[in-house]
Design a protein around this motif. Structure first.
Motif, PDB file in Angstrom:
ATOM      1  N   LYS A   1       0.828  -1.205   0.000  1.00  8.74           N
ATOM      2  CA  LYS A   1       0.000   0.000   0.000  1.00  8.74           C
ATOM      3  C   LYS A   1       0.865   1.258   0.000  1.00  8.74           C
ATOM      4  O   LYS A   1       0.593   2.221  -0.722  1.00  8.74           O
ATOM      5  N   ARG A   2       1.907   1.254   0.831  1.00 11.62           N
ATOM      6  CA  ARG A   2       2.782   2.429   0.876  1.00 11.62           C
ATOM      7  C   ARG A   2       3.504   2.628  -0.450  1.00 11.62           C
ATOM      8  O   ARG A   2       3.682   3.769  -0.909  1.00 11.62           O
ATOM      9  N   TYR A   3       3.920   1.529  -1.053  1.00 11.08           N
ATOM     10  CA  TYR A   3       4.602   1.635  -2.343  1.00 11.08           C
ATOM     11  C   TYR A   3       3.673   2.215  -3.403  1.00 11.08           C
ATOM     12  O   TYR A   3       4.076   3.086  -4.192  1.00 11.08           O
ATOM     13  N   GLU A   4       2.439   1.754  -3.445  1.00 13.41           N
ATOM     14  CA  GLU A   4       1.477   2.264  -4.414  1.00 13.41           C
ATOM     15  C   GLU A   4       1.196   3.748  -4.197  1.00 13.41           C
ATOM     16  O   GLU A   4       0.895   4.476  -5.142  1.00 13.41           O
ATOM     17  N   GLN A   5       1.298   4.196  -2.955  1.00 18.45           N
ATOM     18  CA  GLN A   5       1.070   5.605  -2.637  1.00 18.45           C
ATOM     19  C   GLN A   5       2.316   6.463  -2.889  1.00 18.45           C
ATOM     20  O   GLN A   5       2.264   7.682  -2.717  1.00 18.45           O
ATOM     21  N   GLY A   6       3.406   5.830  -3.282  1.00 22.67           N
ATOM     22  CA  GLY A   6       4.633   6.577  -3.559  1.00 22.67           C
ATOM     23  C   GLY A   6       5.392   6.971  -2.317  1.00 22.67           C
ATOM     24  O   GLY A   6       6.115   7.980  -2.315  1.00 22.67           O
ATOM     25  N   ILE A   7       5.282   6.170  -1.246  1.00 24.41           N
ATOM     26  CA  ILE A   7       5.958   6.453   0.016  1.00 24.41           C
ATOM     27  C   ILE A   7       7.185   5.564   0.147  1.00 24.41           C
ATOM     28  O   ILE A   7       7.091   4.345  -0.027  1.00 24.41           O
ATOM     29  N   PHE A   8       8.330   6.148   0.442  1.00 22.90           N
ATOM     30  CA  PHE A   8       9.568   5.387   0.588  1.00 22.90           C
ATOM     31  C   PHE A   8       9.465   4.418   1.766  1.00 22.90           C
ATOM     32  O   PHE A   8       8.958   4.774   2.834  1.00 22.90           O
ATOM     33  N   GLU A   9       9.963   3.221   1.554  1.00 23.38           N
ATOM     34  CA  GLU A   9       9.931   2.181   2.579  1.00 23.38           C
ATOM     35  C   GLU A   9      11.320   2.018   3.184  1.00 23.38           C
ATOM     36  O   GLU A   9      12.251   1.521   2.542  1.00 23.38           O
ATOM     37  N   PHE A  10      11.475   2.474   4.419  1.00 22.32           N
ATOM     38  CA  PHE A  10      12.725   2.284   5.159  1.00 22.32           C
ATOM     39  C   PHE A  10      12.535   1.076   6.082  1.00 22.32           C
ATOM     40  O   PHE A  10      12.810  -0.038   5.701  1.00 22.32           O
ATOM     41  N   GLY A  11      12.100   1.313   7.291  1.00 18.93           N
ATOM     42  CA  GLY A  11      11.629   0.229   8.157  1.00 18.93           C
ATOM     43  C   GLY A  11      12.677  -0.602   8.870  1.00 18.93           C
ATOM     44  O   GLY A  11      12.446  -1.036   9.985  1.00 18.93           O
ATOM     45  N   VAL A  12      13.829  -0.838   8.260  1.00 16.79           N
ATOM     46  CA  VAL A  12      14.846  -1.701   8.863  1.00 16.79           C
ATOM     47  C   VAL A  12      16.084  -0.882   9.198  1.00 16.79           C
ATOM     48  O   VAL A  12      16.334   0.177   8.606  1.00 16.79           O
TER      49      VAL A  12
END
Length: 447
Positions: free
Chosen positions: A347-358
């Motif tokens: 969902k975040r990827y589809e919204q264009g939000i960078f995925e950090f998380g780790v």
């Protein structure tokens, strides 16, 4: 190994290479390739037909520049006007004969049943065929043989696709780029920034292994290829070295500005116009090439942003890792890029939000650059307004820092504005702040 196993079962004269996550998107693709490979008027030195890589599941603006439009589309068109593009590891229809020496020479395998001229006359499921297939699939089968050096895929690099196609061209083979309107194959892309950066890091190490090997495009390539084609392979093999100037521009002008030190010509100086021209010309050409290849403005912006992010992380880490590996201090294994994604990440990827998380080491230089650019830009503006610095003296440094701030927006957002699981871990943020402060202290002593 796959080449040998397929030889025991069918030994078909045409071999298709595909990544495990790719699938056919056009049933006409084999016919397009065969039009080249079976054309009696085609150059007999044609080794393979390369189709560009395309991906399904890309978000609207391709935030991680996973499309890689330059190597997969734009550059390949250019190389097609020379002696042909590189193999991209997938989407390539090879003439099996090309894996057994040059177009006018032949390297015979130790086992005649693996020769490209051998015609299998037994059923695929026969005991003899399966037994031979099991034998040639063994990891030790090619030990002390010509496999990997004179035959088959060439070993010695993490980017065996690039290295193999380079060696085939050096042996006299040619390739062709086939780019139909409908994508021939589609594959998956990584949807987390960490996976993207580690993938590029692995490629960086592999390219450096080719660039500094005994078969480097700077040596063997210049003797075996035409000069322009050799320069293309040299550009790819030394691509990670661009991490040095990118990292320099991400930190040095900003640290100088923090210390009230001007390192570029002032606006009234004639040399300033050279810097301005080089910047505008490079970005204008990049923009035009990207748009002519079917890109959008937002995708271009994300592409140049990722070029900077890769430079300070993937390229730099790849250079260091390659250096340590060359000294025998570390060993780098091959890790398959993860393309598995959970619902929230998707969902975040589809919204264009960078995925950090780790808590990844890759994020440290990116976050440090974001912090130093922001602090130096704000500090520079304050110093100019308080008459501590003349605007014309530090305009270039302010511009570079401001440009860095614009490109770092996803990092600032992940640091302080987000609360989801994909935000930048607090440990990475705090560590980056401490390292940025230490870097500033060192720069204060240097300036």
């Amino acid at each position: 190994m796959k080449l040998r196993v397929s030889a025991t079962m069918t030994n078909a004269p045409i071999v298709l290479t595909l990544d495990c996550d790719m699938f056919s998107n056009d049933p006409q693709t084999p016919l397009r390739a065969l039009c080249y490979l079976l054309d009696p008027h085609m150059d007999p030195r044609l080794a393979f037909v390369q189709f560009p890589q395309y991906f399904h599941g890309l978000n609207k603006d391709d935030i991680y520049a996973s499309e890689l439009k330059y190597p997969f589309q734009i550059d390949s068109h250019g190389m097609d006007g020379l002696w042909g593009p590189v193999h991209m590891g997938t989407g390539g229809f090879f003439r099996r004969r090309a894996f057994f020496g040059g177009p006018f020479s032949f390297v015979a395998p130790e086992n005649p049943e693996l020769s490209p001229d051998h015609v299998p006359n037994k059923p695929i499921r026969s005991k003899e065929v399966l037994s031979l297939a099991y034998q040639v699939a063994g990891c030790n089968f090619d030990a002390q043989t010509k496999w990997g050096s004179k035959m088959g895929y060439r070993y010695g690099s993490l980017v065996e696709d690039f290295y193999t196609s380079y060696r085939l061209h050096c042996e006299g083979w040619r390739s062709i780029f086939c780019h139909p309107k409908r994508a021939a194959f589609l594959g998956d892309v990584p949807v987390t920034l960490n996976d993207v950066l580690y993938q590029i890091m692995r490629w960086s190490m592999g390219l450096l292994e080719v660039g500094f090997s005994k078969n480097s495009p700077l040596t063997l390539g210049l003797w075996s290829l035409n000069p322009f084609h050799a320069l293309c392979f040299t550009h790819y093999s030394l691509w990670p070295i661009s991490g040095i100037p990118i990292t320099t521009y991400a930190f040095l002008p900003q640290l100088a500005l923090l210390n009230s030190f001007s390192i570029f010509p002032k606006v009234s100086d004639p040399w300033f116009f050279m810097y301005a021209f080089l910047f505008l010309e490079a970005y204008a050409q990049d923009f035009i090439d990207f748009m002519l290849a079917g890109g959008t403005i937002q995708r271009w912006w994300n592409s140049q942003r990722m070029w900077i992010l890769r430079g300070v992380s993937s390229f730099s880490f790849g250079l260091v890792e390659y250096f340590f590996k060359s000294l025998g201090l570390t060993k780098f294994g091959f890790n398959v890029t993860s393309k598995v994604v959970d619902n929230e990440q998707g969902k975040r990827y589809e919204q264009g939000i960078f995925e950090f998380g780790v808590e990844s080491q890759m994020f440290l230089p990116i976050t440090m650059a974001a912090i130093i650019n922001l602090v130096s830009f704000v500090s520079g503006i304050i110093q100019v307004l308080s008459n501590g610095l003349r605007f014309e003296d530090v305009f270039t440094q302010l511009f570079i820092a401001g440009f860095g701030v614009l490109n770092s927006w996803p990092v600032y957002e992940a640091m302080v504005l987000r609360s989801d699981k994909g935000k930048l871990p607090t440990k990475i943020t705090l560590t980056s702040v401490v390292l940025s402060w230490l870097l500033y202290l060192v720069s204060s002593w240097a300036f």
